[in-house]
Design a protein around this motif. Sequence first.
Motif, short mmCIF file in Angstrom:
data_model
loop_
_atom_site.label_atom_id
_atom_site.label_comp_id
_atom_site.label_asym_id
_atom_site.label_seq_id
_atom_site.Cartn_x
_atom_site.Cartn_y
_atom_site.Cartn_z
N MET A 178 0.82 -1.22 0.00
CA MET A 178 0.00 0.00 0.00
C MET A 178 0.85 1.27 0.00
O MET A 178 0.36 2.34 -0.34
N ASN A 179 2.12 1.16 0.37
CA ASN A 179 2.99 2.33 0.35
C ASN A 179 3.60 2.59 -1.03
O ASN A 179 4.21 3.63 -1.24
N THR A 180 3.43 1.67 -1.96
CA THR A 180 3.93 1.89 -3.31
C THR A 180 2.96 2.79 -4.08
O THR A 180 1.83 3.04 -3.63
N ARG A 181 3.39 3.25 -5.23
CA ARG A 181 2.54 4.12 -6.04
C ARG A 181 1.30 3.37 -6.54
O ARG A 181 0.20 3.92 -6.58
N ILE A 182 1.49 2.11 -6.90
CA ILE A 182 0.35 1.31 -7.38
C ILE A 182 -0.66 1.09 -6.26
O ILE A 182 -1.87 1.20 -6.46
N GLY A 183 -0.16 0.80 -5.05
CA GLY A 183 -1.05 0.60 -3.91
C GLY A 183 -1.83 1.85 -3.58
O GLY A 183 -3.03 1.79 -3.28
N GLN A 184 -1.18 3.01 -3.63
CA GLN A 184 -1.88 4.26 -3.35
C GLN A 184 -2.91 4.57 -4.44
O GLN A 184 -4.00 5.06 -4.15
N TYR A 185 -2.56 4.25 -5.70
CA TYR A 185 -3.51 4.48 -6.79
C TYR A 185 -4.73 3.59 -6.64
O TYR A 185 -5.87 4.05 -6.78
N LEU A 186 -4.50 2.30 -6.34
CA LEU A 186 -5.63 1.38 -6.18
C LEU A 186 -6.44 1.72 -4.93
O LEU A 186 -7.65 1.49 -4.90
N SER A 187 -5.80 2.26 -3.92
CA SER A 187 -6.53 2.66 -2.72
C SER A 187 -7.46 3.84 -3.01
O SER A 187 -8.55 3.93 -2.45
N SER A 188 -7.05 4.70 -3.91
CA SER A 188 -7.90 5.84 -4.25
C SER A 188 -8.91 5.51 -5.34
O SER A 188 -9.80 6.30 -5.61
N HIS A 189 -8.78 4.34 -5.98
CA HIS A 189 -9.72 3.89 -7.01
C HIS A 189 -10.21 2.48 -6.65
O HIS A 189 -9.75 1.49 -7.23
N PRO A 190 -11.15 2.37 -5.72
CA PRO A 190 -11.56 1.03 -5.25
C PRO A 190 -12.27 0.19 -6.31
O PRO A 190 -12.16 -1.04 -6.28
N VAL A 191 -12.96 0.80 -7.24
CA VAL A 191 -13.65 0.02 -8.28
C VAL A 191 -12.62 -0.65 -9.19
O VAL A 191 -12.75 -1.83 -9.54
N LEU A 192 -11.57 0.07 -9.54
CA LEU A 192 -10.51 -0.50 -10.34
C LEU A 192 -9.79 -1.60 -9.56
O LEU A 192 -9.43 -2.64 -10.13
N ALA A 193 -9.57 -1.38 -8.27
CA ALA A 193 -8.93 -2.41 -7.44
C ALA A 193 -9.78 -3.67 -7.40
O ALA A 193 -9.26 -4.79 -7.49
N LEU A 194 -11.08 -3.52 -7.29
CA LEU A 194 -11.98 -4.67 -7.30
C LEU A 194 -11.93 -5.39 -8.65
O LEU A 194 -11.90 -6.62 -8.71
N ALA A 195 -11.89 -4.62 -9.75
CA ALA A 195 -11.82 -5.23 -11.08
C ALA A 195 -10.51 -6.00 -11.25
O ALA A 195 -10.50 -7.11 -11.79
N VAL A 196 -9.40 -5.43 -10.78
CA VAL A 196 -8.11 -6.12 -10.87
C VAL A 196 -8.13 -7.39 -10.03
O VAL A 196 -7.67 -8.45 -10.47
N MET A 197 -8.70 -7.32 -8.83
CA MET A 197 -8.75 -8.48 -7.95
C MET A 197 -9.61 -9.59 -8.59
O MET A 197 -9.23 -10.77 -8.57
N LEU A 198 -10.75 -9.23 -9.16
CA LEU A 198 -11.60 -10.22 -9.81
C LEU A 198 -10.94 -10.82 -11.04
O LEU A 198 -11.03 -12.02 -11.30
N PHE A 199 -10.23 -9.98 -11.81
CA PHE A 199 -9.53 -10.48 -12.99
C PHE A 199 -8.46 -11.48 -12.59
O PHE A 199 -8.33 -12.55 -13.20
#
Length: 115
Positions: free
Chosen positions: A37-58
């Motif tokens: 979560m401290n990486t740039r990707i983690g912070q981006y996915l934390s601020s975009h939960p719908v995208l994080a959910l889509a990535v997790m489901l994929f």
Amino acid sequence: MMDHSSNSDVTEFQQLWGSWNILLDRVHEDPRVSQLMNTRIGQYLSSHPVLALAVMLFVAMAAVPVGLFLAFALVTITVSAVGFVFFDAVLLFVGGRGKVQEMQSETSKPQKEEE
């Protein structure tokens, strides 16, 4: 009567929400998760939960066919290796048996005396 059931529904929802928050806090306290979560990707996915959910489901949906393919490949390699060993052993057994019979027939023949 209706007020009593809605009160119990609200308290059940609050209990469920509290247990969900405890579970999420435990996950966020994990060192591997906090490092991600401290990486740039983690912070981006934390601020975009719908995208994080889509990535997790994929990832979850892609893991099933990949796992099935790897299991199929492993079983195929194992069966073909075992089959090769058995086939090789049968050929050696049949070939060796023919050679033994040939040697036995040579020793059983009377030797011609040379003059």
